[in-house]
Write a protein that holds these residues in place. Structure first.
Motif, PDB file in Angstrom:
ATOM      1  N   ARG A 121      23.652 -49.250 -42.772  1.00 51.54           N
ATOM      2  CA  ARG A 121      24.585 -47.694 -42.568  1.00 51.54           C
ATOM      3  C   ARG A 121      23.090 -46.793 -42.428  1.00 51.54           C
ATOM      4  O   ARG A 121      23.437 -46.108 -41.419  1.00 51.54           O
ATOM      5  CB  ARG A 121      24.923 -46.834 -43.985  1.00 51.54           C
ATOM      6  CG  ARG A 121      25.518 -45.297 -44.091  1.00 51.54           C
ATOM      7  CD  ARG A 121      26.067 -44.975 -45.049  1.00 51.54           C
ATOM      8  NE  ARG A 121      26.504 -43.669 -45.037  1.00 51.54           N
ATOM      9  CZ  ARG A 121      26.857 -43.281 -46.538  1.00 51.54           C
ATOM     10  NH1 ARG A 121      27.152 -43.483 -47.043  1.00 51.54           N
ATOM     11  NH2 ARG A 121      27.231 -41.626 -46.461  1.00 51.54           N
ATOM     12  N   ASN A 167      20.159 -42.120 -55.782  1.00 50.61           N
ATOM     13  CA  ASN A 167      21.580 -42.939 -55.663  1.00 50.61           C
ATOM     14  C   ASN A 167      22.440 -43.672 -54.168  1.00 50.61           C
ATOM     15  O   ASN A 167      23.050 -44.796 -54.323  1.00 50.61           O
ATOM     16  CB  ASN A 167      23.490 -41.548 -55.869  1.00 50.61           C
ATOM     17  CG  ASN A 167      22.793 -41.063 -54.976  1.00 50.61           C
ATOM     18  OD1 ASN A 167      22.195 -40.536 -54.243  1.00 50.61           O
ATOM     19  ND2 ASN A 167      24.521 -40.222 -55.037  1.00 50.61           N
ATOM     20  N   PHE A 168      21.305 -42.760 -53.636  1.00 48.21           N
ATOM     21  CA  PHE A 168      20.994 -43.508 -51.802  1.00 48.21           C
ATOM     22  C   PHE A 168      20.209 -43.444 -52.102  1.00 48.21           C
ATOM     23  O   PHE A 168      18.962 -43.072 -50.820  1.00 48.21           O
ATOM     24  CB  PHE A 168      22.298 -42.634 -51.110  1.00 48.21           C
ATOM     25  CG  PHE A 168      23.202 -42.904 -51.284  1.00 48.21           C
ATOM     26  CD1 PHE A 168      24.477 -43.955 -50.438  1.00 48.21           C
ATOM     27  CD2 PHE A 168      23.988 -41.576 -52.174  1.00 48.21           C
ATOM     28  CE1 PHE A 168      26.365 -43.646 -50.407  1.00 48.21           C
ATOM     29  CE2 PHE A 168      25.537 -41.559 -52.034  1.00 48.21           C
ATOM     30  CZ  PHE A 168      26.748 -43.408 -51.102  1.00 48.21           C
ATOM     31  N   ILE A 172      20.237 -41.494 -47.364  1.00 50.32           N
ATOM     32  CA  ILE A 172      20.364 -40.589 -47.609  1.00 50.32           C
ATOM     33  C   ILE A 172      18.564 -39.801 -46.770  1.00 50.32           C
ATOM     34  O   ILE A 172      18.217 -38.521 -46.170  1.00 50.32           O
ATOM     35  CB  ILE A 172      20.033 -39.957 -48.992  1.00 50.32           C
ATOM     36  CG1 ILE A 172      21.805 -39.582 -49.615  1.00 50.32           C
ATOM     37  CG2 ILE A 172      19.556 -38.174 -49.707  1.00 50.32           C
ATOM     38  CD1 ILE A 172      22.383 -38.971 -51.233  1.00 50.32           C
ATOM     39  N   TRP A 175      19.228 -40.373 -43.440  1.00 48.52           N
ATOM     40  CA  TRP A 175      20.113 -38.716 -42.699  1.00 48.52           C
ATOM     41  C   TRP A 175      19.406 -37.353 -42.754  1.00 48.52           C
ATOM     42  O   TRP A 175      19.339 -36.553 -41.911  1.00 48.52           O
ATOM     43  CB  TRP A 175      21.223 -38.694 -43.174  1.00 48.52           C
ATOM     44  CG  TRP A 175      21.685 -37.941 -44.292  1.00 48.52           C
ATOM     45  CD1 TRP A 175      21.575 -36.719 -44.644  1.00 48.52           C
ATOM     46  CD2 TRP A 175      22.842 -38.459 -44.887  1.00 48.52           C
ATOM     47  NE1 TRP A 175      21.973 -36.150 -46.241  1.00 48.52           N
ATOM     48  CE2 TRP A 175      22.816 -37.507 -45.785  1.00 48.52           C
ATOM     49  CE3 TRP A 175      23.459 -39.318 -45.577  1.00 48.52           C
ATOM     50  CZ2 TRP A 175      24.040 -37.178 -46.945  1.00 48.52           C
ATOM     51  CZ3 TRP A 175      24.657 -39.937 -46.251  1.00 48.52           C
ATOM     52  CH2 TRP A 175      25.072 -38.579 -46.732  1.00 48.52           C
ATOM     53  N   THR A 241      18.356 -33.346 -51.682  1.00 45.42           N
ATOM     54  CA  THR A 241      19.537 -33.901 -52.468  1.00 45.42           C
ATOM     55  C   THR A 241      19.034 -34.612 -53.430  1.00 45.42           C
ATOM     56  O   THR A 241      18.413 -34.248 -53.774  1.00 45.42           O
ATOM     57  CB  THR A 241      19.992 -35.053 -51.367  1.00 45.42           C
ATOM     58  OG1 THR A 241      19.931 -34.360 -49.897  1.00 45.42           O
ATOM     59  CG2 THR A 241      21.167 -35.521 -52.260  1.00 45.42           C
ATOM     60  N   GLU A 264      21.373 -30.279 -50.911  1.00 43.10           N
ATOM     61  CA  GLU A 264      22.866 -30.794 -51.071  1.00 43.10           C
ATOM     62  C   GLU A 264      23.126 -31.028 -52.878  1.00 43.10           C
ATOM     63  O   GLU A 264      21.837 -31.868 -53.239  1.00 43.10           O
ATOM     64  CB  GLU A 264      23.260 -31.991 -50.091  1.00 43.10           C
ATOM     65  CG  GLU A 264      24.152 -32.811 -50.349  1.00 43.10           C
ATOM     66  CD  GLU A 264      25.576 -31.750 -49.480  1.00 43.10           C
ATOM     67  OE1 GLU A 264      26.038 -30.991 -50.412  1.00 43.10           O
ATOM     68  OE2 GLU A 264      24.910 -31.484 -48.151  1.00 43.10           O
ATOM     69  N   LYS A 297      27.460 -40.602 -57.400  1.00 46.40           N
ATOM     70  CA  LYS A 297      28.029 -40.664 -55.685  1.00 46.40           C
ATOM     71  C   LYS A 297      27.857 -38.892 -55.687  1.00 46.40           C
ATOM     72  O   LYS A 297      29.014 -38.886 -56.883  1.00 46.40           O
ATOM     73  CB  LYS A 297      28.956 -40.669 -54.827  1.00 46.40           C
ATOM     74  CG  LYS A 297      28.623 -41.976 -54.270  1.00 46.40           C
ATOM     75  CD  LYS A 297      29.825 -42.942 -53.595  1.00 46.40           C
ATOM     76  CE  LYS A 297      29.840 -44.315 -53.355  1.00 46.40           C
ATOM     77  NZ  LYS A 297      30.613 -44.352 -52.660  1.00 46.40           N
ATOM     78  N   CYS A 298      27.748 -38.031 -54.880  1.00 46.43           N
ATOM     79  CA  CYS A 298      27.983 -36.246 -55.377  1.00 46.43           C
ATOM     80  C   CYS A 298      28.752 -36.460 -54.819  1.00 46.43           C
ATOM     81  O   CYS A 298      30.160 -35.416 -54.954  1.00 46.43           O
ATOM     82  CB  CYS A 298      26.641 -35.686 -54.485  1.00 46.43           C
ATOM     83  SG  CYS A 298      26.595 -36.172 -53.027  1.00 46.43           S
ATOM     84  N   THR A 299      29.566 -37.072 -53.686  1.00 48.48           N
ATOM     85  CA  THR A 299      30.794 -37.739 -53.527  1.00 48.48           C
ATOM     86  C   THR A 299      32.265 -37.993 -54.513  1.00 48.48           C
ATOM     87  O   THR A 299      32.980 -38.053 -53.935  1.00 48.48           O
ATOM     88  CB  THR A 299      30.934 -37.780 -51.825  1.00 48.48           C
ATOM     89  OG1 THR A 299      29.994 -38.879 -52.340  1.00 48.48           O
ATOM     90  CG2 THR A 299      30.456 -37.043 -50.807  1.00 48.48           C
ATOM     91  N   ALA A 457      34.382 -39.995 -51.519  1.00 47.49           N
ATOM     92  CA  ALA A 457      33.094 -39.940 -50.504  1.00 47.49           C
ATOM     93  C   ALA A 457      33.436 -40.464 -49.019  1.00 47.49           C
ATOM     94  O   ALA A 457      34.512 -41.079 -48.570  1.00 47.49           O
ATOM     95  CB  ALA A 457      32.405 -41.655 -51.438  1.00 47.49           C
ATOM     96  N   GLY A 458      32.061 -40.757 -48.613  1.00 44.93           N
ATOM     97  CA  GLY A 458      31.808 -41.233 -47.413  1.00 44.93           C
ATOM     98  C   GLY A 458      31.359 -40.187 -46.271  1.00 44.93           C
ATOM     99  O   GLY A 458      31.349 -38.838 -46.684  1.00 44.93           O
ATOM    100  N   ALA A 459      30.892 -40.670 -45.376  1.00 41.15           N
ATOM    101  CA  ALA A 459      30.259 -39.486 -44.272  1.00 41.15           C
ATOM    102  C   ALA A 459      29.837 -40.398 -43.195  1.00 41.15           C
ATOM    103  O   ALA A 459      29.837 -41.299 -43.073  1.00 41.15           O
ATOM    104  CB  ALA A 459      28.843 -38.636 -45.236  1.00 41.15           C
ATOM    105  N   PHE A 465      28.097 -32.815 -42.799  1.00 44.80           N
ATOM    106  CA  PHE A 465      28.285 -32.820 -44.072  1.00 44.80           C
ATOM    107  C   PHE A 465      27.410 -32.363 -45.069  1.00 44.80           C
ATOM    108  O   PHE A 465      26.605 -32.238 -44.898  1.00 44.80           O
ATOM    109  CB  PHE A 465      27.461 -34.587 -44.108  1.00 44.80           C
ATOM    110  CG  PHE A 465      27.280 -34.788 -45.707  1.00 44.80           C
ATOM    111  CD1 PHE A 465      28.961 -35.749 -46.301  1.00 44.80           C
ATOM    112  CD2 PHE A 465      26.592 -35.072 -47.072  1.00 44.80           C
ATOM    113  CE1 PHE A 465      29.187 -35.595 -48.215  1.00 44.80           C
ATOM    114  CE2 PHE A 465      26.701 -34.732 -47.513  1.00 44.80           C
ATOM    115  CZ  PHE A 465      28.187 -35.629 -48.598  1.00 44.80           C
TER     116      PHE A 465
HETATM  117  C1  UN1 Z   1      28.863 -41.151 -49.636  1.00 42.43           C
HETATM  118  O1  UN1 Z   1      29.331 -40.086 -49.762  1.00 42.43           O
HETATM  119  O2  UN1 Z   1      28.977 -41.873 -48.970  1.00 42.43           O
HETATM  120  O3  UN1 Z   1      24.126 -37.985 -52.897  1.00 42.43           O
HETATM  121  C2  UN1 Z   1      27.599 -39.760 -49.123  1.00 42.43           C
HETATM  122  C3  UN1 Z   1      25.428 -38.139 -52.476  1.00 42.43           C
HETATM  123  C4  UN1 Z   1      25.714 -37.665 -50.994  1.00 42.43           C
HETATM  124  C5  UN1 Z   1      26.531 -38.493 -50.311  1.00 42.43           C
HETATM  125  C6  UN1 Z   1      27.244 -39.234 -50.239  1.00 42.43           C
HETATM  126  N1  UN1 Z   1      24.865 -36.606 -50.734  1.00 42.43           N
HETATM  127  O4  UN1 Z   1      26.472 -38.510 -53.250  1.00 42.43           O
END
Ligand code: UN1
Length: 501
Positions: A121, A167-168, A172, A175, A241, A264, A297-299, A457-459, A465
Motif C-alpha cells: 500500500r 499502527n501503520f 501513514i 502518505w 497522526t 489526524e 486503527k483510528c478508523t 477502515a480503509g483509505a 482522508f
Molecule cells: C486505514 O483505515 O486503512 O491512524 C487507515 C490511523 C488512520 C489511518 C487509517 N490515520 O489508523
C-alpha cells in the motif's frame, strides 16, 4: 471464548536476529550516541527485533539544518524528477514487500498478510504522488482588467516535520512523506518509538531510489524528541497522526508559533446495522473493522448501533464470528488477529474493559478476559464485544484495541443520532440497501469518511482522508487534498507591458 492459535506456531522465512537501527541525518546513516533502546516484539516481549540509540538534540539540529539547506535545490528540481525518485522507491518497497512486511508484523503485531499488504500500500501511495507531476499544478483566472491573466501557482512550504504513529508504520509515513517530497518540500521525520525498523526501511527505499542528501532525515526517539522537532525554529510546517491528546498539544505549540499544522487524531467510529441490512455481509465487515490490526486503527469500528428488529439475530452472528477468530503469533500462517502493540497497551485496554464490566448496564457478549494460557504471554487482548444499556465510558473513550461496544436503536433516527453521539468524527459505516437511508446518513453523520455496506477502515491514495470534530485539525490528507497542506498558493497577476494601454 476466542480461539488461541498460540505463539508457538511455525513461522517462515524471517531471520529473527536483532537488527541494528540507524538515524538518517544529512545523507548519512548514523548510529547516534544517545541512550540505547530496544525494539521488542509484542507477541514475544522477550524477543528483540532491533537495537538503537536515541537521537540527541544535536542530531535534531543537524537534521533540520540539512533540510533547510537542501530545500532550495529540491524545490527547484523538476516535479517529474522528484516523481521518478518516488516511483523507484515504490519499486524497492514492492521488491521487499514480503521481507519488510514480515518485519512489520514482527515489530508491530499485525498479521503478516496485513504487514505485507501495508508495504504494498505504501508503494501504491508513492506511485500516486510520483504521477502527480502529470496533473495540473495551478489555475488560471480571468482578470477584470484588460490584457491580464491571474495565475494561481503552488509552491512548496519548506522543511516539514513529520511525526507518525505506530499502527501503520509505513503506510501513514508514506502518505505524509510522499506528497511532502513530491511537492518539493524537505522532511525531518520522527516515527513512533515502537516501530523504528519499518521507518528505517522506508527511508532506505527513498535513499536507494536516489533522494539527494538532506532532503529526508529520520530521527529515532521518544515523544519528547517529537515535541522538540515540532517546535524547532527551523521547521516550516508540521504533520502529525496520533492520539488526540498529543495532537492537541502540538496544535497549541504550532498556534503559538503561527506554524501550519495538520493533525489526524482519534476516532470512535460507529457501524450502523439497519433492519434491511444483509446481516451476513454486515457481520463480516464489522468483524474486519473492529478486529483487524487488533482494532488499532483510528478508523477501526469501535461502536456498533443495531436496529431492534434484527438486533438479537445480528449480535448472535457477530459474536459467533468474533469468537471464531484465531488469535496468536502474527507471523504464523492462519492467524486472524495478533497482539496489540505492547504489554502496556494491553494493560490499558484490559483495565478499561474490566472497569466497564464491573459497571451495571455493561454486558459481555464475547472475549473480555485476559488469556491465561502461557503461549499467550505476549500483548494479546481477546476480541471483545460488550453491549451497553445506555451511556457508558466504553461508548465514549477510544481504547485503540479490539473492543466493540454495542447499543440498540428503535429506528433510523435514533440509530443515526447514536452514531453521531461522539466527540470524534472520523469514519462511519451504514449497512442498508435503502437509498433514503443512504441519503439521510450522508446528510446527518458528521464524519470525514462514510462507508455504505463496507467497514469503517480503509483509505485510497487518490481521495481525501481525514475526520470531522475532534478527529482532525487542518487540511485533509491524501489525494489532491494533500496539496493544500504541503504547498502554498501564490497568486500571480500577469500583464504584458503596454497591454492595457
Ligand atoms: C486505514 O483505515 O486503512 O491512524 C487507515 C490511523 C488512520 C489511518 C487509517 N490515520 O489508523
Amino acid at each position: 471464548m476466542p480461539q488461541s492459535a498460540g505463539a508457538s506456531a511455525t513461522t517462515t522465512g524471517l531471520s529473527r536476529s536483532a537488527r541494528s537501527l540507524r538515524h538518517l541525518i544529512a545523507g548519512e546513516w548514523r548510529s547516534g550516541d544517545g541512550d540505547e533502546f530496544l525494539d521488542v516484539s509484542p507477541a514475544r516481549p522477550d524477543e528483540t527485533v532491533a537495537v538503537g540509540r536515541l537521537a540527541r538534540d544535536r542530531d535534531l539540529d543537524q537534521a533540520v539544518s540539512a533540510a533547510r539547506d537542501a530545500f532550495p535545490r529540491w524545490a527547484a528540481t523538476p516535479h517529474h524528477v522528484r516523481g521518478r525518485i518516488l516511483d523507484r522507491a515504490a519499486d524497492i518497497l514492492d521488491a521487499h514487500a514480503e521481507e519488510w512486511g514480515g518485519e512489520l508484523s514482527w515489530e508491530e503485531g499485525k498479521t503478516r498478510a496485513e504487514g505485507v499488504g501495508e508495504v504494498r500500500r505504501a508503494a501504491e501511495i508513492l506511485r500516486y504522488y510520483a504521477s502527480d507531476a502529470s496533473r495540473p499544478v495551478g489555475e488560471v483566472f480571468a482578470s477584470p482588467r484588460p490584457g491580464e491573466q491571474i495565475h494561481v501557482t503552488h509552491r512548496p512550504v519548506g522543511a516539514v516535520a513529520v511525526v507518525t504513529p505506530f499502527n501503520f508504520p509505513v503506510a501513514i509515513p508514506a502518505w505524509k512523506i510522499a506528497p511532502a517530497l513530491g511537492y518539493g518540500n524537505t522532511v525531518v521525520w520522527k516515527p513512533a518509538g515502537l516501530v523504528p525498523l519499518l521507518a528505517v526501511r522506508l527511508a532506505q527505499a527513498l535513499v536507494e531510489a536516489g533522494l539527494p542528501e538532506g532532503v529526508l532525515s529520520l530521527l529515532l526517539g521518544d515523544g519528547a524528541l517529537g515535541g522538540r522537532l515540532v517546535e524547532h525554529p527551523g521547521v516550516d510546517a508540521v504533520t502529525f497522526t496520533g492520539s488526540t491528546s498529543v495532537g492537541r498539544s502540538l496544535i497549541a505549540a504550532c498556534g503559538r508559533l503561527a506554524r501550519p499544522v495538520q493533525t489526524e487524531m482519534g476516532g470512535k467510529n460507529a457501524a450502523v446495522v439497519l433492519a434491511d441490512a444483509d446481516l451476513e455481509l454486515a457481520a463480516g465487515e464489522v468483524v474486519a473493522g473492529a478486529f483487524r490490526s487488533a482494532g488499532q486503527k483510528c478508523t477501526a469500528t469501535s461502536r456498533l448501533v443495531v436496529q431492534e428488529p434484527v438486533a438479537d439475530e445480528f449480535l448472535a452472528l457477530l459474536t459467533e464470528r468474533a469468537s471464531a477468530l484465531r488469535v496468536g503469533d502474527p507471523l504464523a500462517e492462519g492467524t486472524d488477529m495478533g497482539p496489540v502493540v505492547s504489554l502496556q497497551a494491553r494493560e490499558t485496554i484490559q483495565r478499561a474493559v474490566d472497569a466497564g464490566l464491573a459497571r451495571p448496564g455493561v454486558d459481555l457478549l464475547t472475549g473480555g478476559r485476559p488469556y491465561d494460557d502461557d503461549r499467550m504471554a505476549g500483548a494479546y487482548v481477546q476480541p471483545t464485544v460488550v453491549e451497553l444499556a445506555g451511556e457508558d465510558p466504553l461508548w465514549r473513550e477510544e481504547l485503540f484495541g479490539p473492543v466493540l461496544s454495542v447499543r440498540r436503536a428503535r429506528d433510523l433516527h435514533e440509530a443515526l443520532a447514536l452514531a453521531d453521539d461522539s466527540e470524534f468524527g472520523l469514519s462511519a459505516a451504514v449497512f442498508t440497501d435503502d437509498l433514503r437511508v443512504v441519503t439521510a446518513a450522508t446528510e446527518r453523520l458528521d464524519v470525514g469518511v462514510l462507508h455504505i455496506n463496507s467497514e469503517t477502515a480503509g483509505a485510497d491514495p487518490h481521495v481525501p482522508f481525514g475526520g470531522a470534530k475532534q478527529s482532525a485539525y487542518g487540511p485533509k490528507e491524501q489525494g489532491r487534498a494533500a496539496r493544500e497542506f504541503f504547498t502554498r498558493t501564490k497568486t500571480v497577476y500577469v500583464r504584458a507591458s503596454g497591454a492595457a494601454r
